[in-house]
Design a protein around this motif. Structure first.
Motif, short mmCIF file in Angstrom:
data_model
loop_
_atom_site.label_atom_id
_atom_site.label_comp_id
_atom_site.label_asym_id
_atom_site.label_seq_id
_atom_site.Cartn_x
_atom_site.Cartn_y
_atom_site.Cartn_z
N PHE A 197 0.84 -1.21 0.00
CA PHE A 197 0.00 0.00 0.00
C PHE A 197 0.87 1.25 0.00
CE2 PHE A 197 -2.40 -3.43 1.95
CZ PHE A 197 -3.59 -3.39 1.22
N ALA A 198 0.47 2.24 -0.78
CA ALA A 198 1.26 3.46 -0.95
C ALA A 198 1.30 4.32 0.31
CB ALA A 198 0.72 4.28 -2.12
N GLY A 199 0.35 4.14 1.19
CA GLY A 199 0.28 4.91 2.42
C GLY A 199 -0.99 4.56 3.17
N LYS A 200 -1.25 5.27 4.24
CA LYS A 200 -2.41 4.97 5.07
C LYS A 200 -3.70 5.17 4.29
CE LYS A 200 -4.42 5.75 9.64
NZ LYS A 200 -4.26 6.40 10.95
N ASP A 201 -3.80 6.25 3.52
CA ASP A 201 -5.02 6.49 2.75
C ASP A 201 -5.29 5.36 1.77
OD1 ASP A 201 -5.51 8.81 4.10
OD2 ASP A 201 -5.17 10.16 2.40
N ASN A 240 -12.64 10.56 8.24
CA ASN A 240 -11.23 10.91 8.28
C ASN A 240 -10.57 11.00 6.91
OD1 ASN A 240 -10.11 11.17 11.16
ND2 ASN A 240 -11.44 9.39 11.30
N LEU A 241 -11.18 10.37 5.91
CA LEU A 241 -10.64 10.47 4.57
C LEU A 241 -11.00 11.81 3.93
CD1 LEU A 241 -11.18 6.90 3.07
CD2 LEU A 241 -9.05 7.95 3.80
N GLY A 242 -12.10 12.41 4.36
CA GLY A 242 -12.50 13.70 3.81
C GLY A 242 -13.53 13.54 2.72
N GLY A 243 -14.34 14.57 2.55
CA GLY A 243 -15.46 14.51 1.62
C GLY A 243 -15.09 14.38 0.16
N ASP A 244 -13.89 14.88 -0.23
CA ASP A 244 -13.50 14.82 -1.63
C ASP A 244 -12.54 13.66 -1.93
OD1 ASP A 244 -11.37 15.81 -0.23
OD2 ASP A 244 -10.94 17.47 -1.60
#
Length: 199
Positions: free
Chosen positions: A51-55, A114-118
């Motif tokens: 995985f590239a990162g947490k997101d 936590n990921l955000g709306g966009d």
């Protein structure tokens, strides 16, 4: 090039561990080191490899929860005969997810804000909910035309139903001992009476 069976299995193992950790300690505390420990990995390097990162990992958590919930609900809805029975199966299976897959739902509730709306995962999840809503609206209109449901505003009824289900979810978050199976039955009874055509 596609992933090998081993790579796919390792990714699935990491995603499952991430779901468990997020459900237990929340999004903010769900570090790669905690997830690696939960997955039985010796270091965080394996997570960074896949995985590239947490997101990126959390996007897959959202996708996995979506797959699991659809896999649980859709067969029950498809097996129900008649509009009223399908409505009941949708409500009861939706609420029963809290008992069958509690960690998955807790993780989703933590991850999405936590990921955000966009964020693409959030946008995709909302788009899939919108698609479900549109399909349900068409099904309700067809049931009204067939005389199975009484006349009412389909979108308004579905919004009320979604709000009621979400309210059960939030009560369960505050009180995990809350009997969600019984709540699902009660909710299904309420919306059955609200939608049923008069004899």
């Amino acid at each position: 090039m596609g992933r090998t069976f081993t790579e796919s299995g390792r990714r699935a193992q990491i995603v499952q561990a991430a779901i468990e950790v997020v459900a237990e300690v929340g999004y903010a505390k769900a570090s790669f080191s905690r997830i690696a420990k939960q997955a039985g990995l010796s270091s965080t390097g394996m997570i960074s490899y896949h995985f590239a990162g947490k997101d990126d990992l959390m996007h897959e958590v959202v996708a996995e929860v979506t797959r699991v919930t659809a896999g649980f609900m859709m067969p029950r809805i498809a097996a129900a005969e008649g509009a009223g029975a399908r409505l009941r199966a949708f409500i009861e299976s939706n609420v029963e997810l809290l008992a069958v897959w509690p960690g998955h739902l807790k993780a989703l509730i933590e991850v999405l804000p936590n990921l955000g709306g966009d964020d693409p995962a959030t946008v995709g999840y909302k788009a899939s909910l919108q698609q479900v809503m549109e399909g349900q609206e068409q099904a309700v209109r067809a049931a009204q035309e067939a005389g199975e449901f009484r006349e009412f505003d389909p979108r308004l009824m579905l919004v009320a139903m979604r709000g009621a289900i979400d309210a059960v979810v939030m009560r369960w978050v505050g009180d995990p001992s809350f009997d969600v199976t019984e709540a699902g039955r009660e909710l299904a009874d309420i919306f059955d009476r609200a939608t049923r055509a008069e004899p």
